[in-house]
Scaffold this motif. Structure first.
Motif, PDB file in Angstrom:
ATOM      1  N   LEU A 207       1.018  -1.013  -0.145  1.00  0.00           N
ATOM      2  CA  LEU A 207      -0.210  -0.106  -0.076  1.00  0.00           C
ATOM      3  C   LEU A 207       1.056   1.208  -0.062  1.00  0.00           C
ATOM      4  N   HIS A 208       0.546   1.979  -1.161  1.00  0.00           N
ATOM      5  CA  HIS A 208       1.643   3.336  -1.103  1.00  0.00           C
ATOM      6  C   HIS A 208       0.579   4.451  -1.112  1.00  0.00           C
ATOM      7  N   LEU A 209       0.908   5.413  -0.096  1.00  0.00           N
ATOM      8  CA  LEU A 209       0.038   6.642   0.148  1.00  0.00           C
ATOM      9  C   LEU A 209       0.999   7.706  -0.296  1.00  0.00           C
ATOM     10  N   GLU A 210       0.491   8.598  -1.179  1.00  0.00           N
ATOM     11  CA  GLU A 210       1.118   9.789  -1.696  1.00  0.00           C
ATOM     12  C   GLU A 210       0.221  11.037  -1.593  1.00  0.00           C
ATOM     13  N   ALA A 211       0.727  12.179  -0.957  1.00  0.00           N
ATOM     14  CA  ALA A 211       0.004  13.370  -1.083  1.00  0.00           C
ATOM     15  C   ALA A 211      -0.414  13.911  -2.172  1.00  0.00           C
ATOM     16  N   GLU A 212      -1.336  14.377  -2.742  1.00  0.00           N
ATOM     17  CA  GLU A 212      -1.945  14.743  -3.930  1.00  0.00           C
ATOM     18  C   GLU A 212      -3.030  15.996  -3.634  1.00  0.00           C
ATOM     19  N   GLY A 213      -2.378  17.338  -3.811  1.00  0.00           N
ATOM     20  CA  GLY A 213      -3.218  18.331  -3.416  1.00  0.00           C
ATOM     21  C   GLY A 213      -3.638  18.214  -2.172  1.00  0.00           C
ATOM     22  N   ASP A 214      -4.880  18.398  -1.783  1.00  0.00           N
ATOM     23  CA  ASP A 214      -5.313  18.324  -0.351  1.00  0.00           C
ATOM     24  C   ASP A 214      -5.921  16.927   0.136  1.00  0.00           C
ATOM     25  N   GLY A 215      -5.503  15.836  -0.758  1.00  0.00           N
ATOM     26  CA  GLY A 215      -6.012  14.486  -0.562  1.00  0.00           C
ATOM     27  C   GLY A 215      -4.701  13.620  -0.618  1.00  0.00           C
ATOM     28  N   THR A 216      -4.803  12.456  -0.883  1.00  0.00           N
ATOM     29  CA  THR A 216      -4.112  11.235  -1.151  1.00  0.00           C
ATOM     30  C   THR A 216      -4.284  10.439  -2.132  1.00  0.00           C
ATOM     31  N   ARG A 217      -3.099  10.115  -3.176  1.00  0.00           N
ATOM     32  CA  ARG A 217      -3.239   9.014  -4.127  1.00  0.00           C
ATOM     33  C   ARG A 217      -2.830   7.823  -3.418  1.00  0.00           C
ATOM     34  N   LEU A 218      -3.867   6.918  -3.387  1.00  0.00           N
ATOM     35  CA  LEU A 218      -3.579   5.502  -2.600  1.00  0.00           C
ATOM     36  C   LEU A 218      -3.269   4.527  -3.998  1.00  0.00           C
ATOM     37  N   THR A 219      -2.093   3.956  -3.901  1.00  0.00           N
ATOM     38  CA  THR A 219      -1.936   2.711  -4.707  1.00  0.00           C
ATOM     39  C   THR A 219      -1.882   1.200  -3.987  1.00  0.00           C
ATOM     40  N   LEU A 220      -2.683   0.414  -4.470  1.00  0.00           N
ATOM     41  CA  LEU A 220      -2.598  -0.911  -3.788  1.00  0.00           C
ATOM     42  C   LEU A 220      -2.020  -1.836  -4.689  1.00  0.00           C
ATOM     43  N   ILE A 221      -0.868  -2.571  -4.417  1.00  0.00           N
ATOM     44  CA  ILE A 221      -0.535  -3.659  -5.490  1.00  0.00           C
ATOM     45  C   ILE A 221      -0.407  -4.903  -4.655  1.00  0.00           C
ATOM     46  N   ASP A 222      -1.198  -5.828  -5.294  1.00  0.00           N
ATOM     47  CA  ASP A 222      -1.497  -7.205  -4.860  1.00  0.00           C
ATOM     48  C   ASP A 222      -0.852  -8.158  -5.778  1.00  0.00           C
ATOM     49  N   GLN A 223       0.286  -8.691  -5.131  1.00  0.00           N
ATOM     50  CA  GLN A 223       1.198  -9.925  -5.824  1.00  0.00           C
ATOM     51  C   GLN A 223       0.777 -11.160  -5.422  1.00  0.00           C
ATOM     52  N   SER A 224      -0.106 -11.998  -5.807  1.00  0.00           N
ATOM     53  CA  SER A 224      -0.419 -13.232  -5.276  1.00  0.00           C
ATOM     54  C   SER A 224      -0.291 -14.478  -6.374  1.00  0.00           C
ATOM     55  N   VAL A 225      -0.150 -15.538  -5.663  1.00  0.00           N
ATOM     56  CA  VAL A 225      -0.198 -16.822  -6.370  1.00  0.00           C
ATOM     57  C   VAL A 225      -1.490 -17.613  -5.833  1.00  0.00           C
ATOM     58  N   PHE A 226      -2.550 -17.901  -6.785  1.00  0.00           N
ATOM     59  CA  PHE A 226      -3.762 -18.429  -6.546  1.00  0.00           C
ATOM     60  C   PHE A 226      -3.552 -19.901  -6.526  1.00  0.00           C
ATOM     61  N   LEU A 227      -3.769 -20.901  -5.869  1.00  0.00           N
ATOM     62  CA  LEU A 227      -3.383 -22.240  -5.657  1.00  0.00           C
ATOM     63  C   LEU A 227      -4.420 -23.176  -6.184  1.00  0.00           C
ATOM     64  N   GLY A 228      -5.480 -22.957  -7.102  1.00  0.00           N
ATOM     65  CA  GLY A 228      -6.343 -23.745  -7.639  1.00  0.00           C
ATOM     66  C   GLY A 228      -7.451 -24.311  -6.604  1.00  0.00           C
ATOM     67  N   LYS A 229      -7.642 -23.593  -5.607  1.00  0.00           N
ATOM     68  CA  LYS A 229      -8.322 -24.090  -4.517  1.00  0.00           C
ATOM     69  C   LYS A 229      -9.639 -23.285  -4.598  1.00  0.00           C
TER      70      LYS A 229
END
Length: 157
Positions: free
Chosen positions: A107-129
């Motif tokens: 989760l990366h949070l960066e100030a942008e103007g009066d708010g926040t740019r949130l970037t979420l990166i999910d790196q997953s391996v799905f196990l076929g279940k």
């Protein structure tokens, strides 16, 4: 027979009308997470424990009310307030205990103007279940929508 494993990277961005410190706090505080951190309007968090520090552990059980279908176990790898949270974990079926995916989330949070740019990166391996990247992507979108509404409702008060 070997189960089919499927790696995938999910990236989602949001603009939130609050400073990074506020968004970070919504993620770091256990009581606040209970307000928004579950996908679907009919899903609830049945159990949630959070030791929010590097090397701290987080566990949860969640799903439709009365039927928690998923369990999550994770560890915080890196915390850089109010900019970054990195965790790694395993999702399991609540009924069988069988692992369905393994994940590293940034989760990366960066100030942008009066708010926040949130970037979420999910790196997953799905196990076929039974769990898929599309299910996870949809879940993150719902969770981030709830976080956005939670932060915005606070600003309306």
């Amino acid at each position: 027979m070997t189960d089919q494993i499927t790696p995938d990277t999910i990236k989602s961005e949001r603009f939130l009308a609050a400073p990074p410190e506020r968004v970070f706090q919504a993620w770091a505080d256990r009581e606040q997470r209970l307000e928004w951190d579950v996908p679907g309007n009919d899903w609830v968090i049945a159990e949630f424990q959070q030791d929010f520090r590097e090397d701290g552990i987080e566990t949860s059980r969640f799903g439709p009310e009365g039927d928690p279908v998923a369990e999550s176990f994770g560890r915080f790898l890196n915390i850089d307030p109010p900019h970054r949270i990195v965790s790694a974990g395993v999702m399991r079926s609540a009924s069988t205990g069988e692992a369905t995916s393994a994940t590293m989330m940034t989760l990366h949070l960066e100030a942008e103007g009066d708010g926040t740019r949130l970037t979420l990166i999910d790196q997953s391996v799905f196990l076929g279940k039974g769990e898929t990247a599309d299910m996870r992507r949809h879940g993150w979108e719902e969770i981030l929508d709830k976080l956005t509404r939670y932060i915005e409702q606070e600003g309306d008060e």
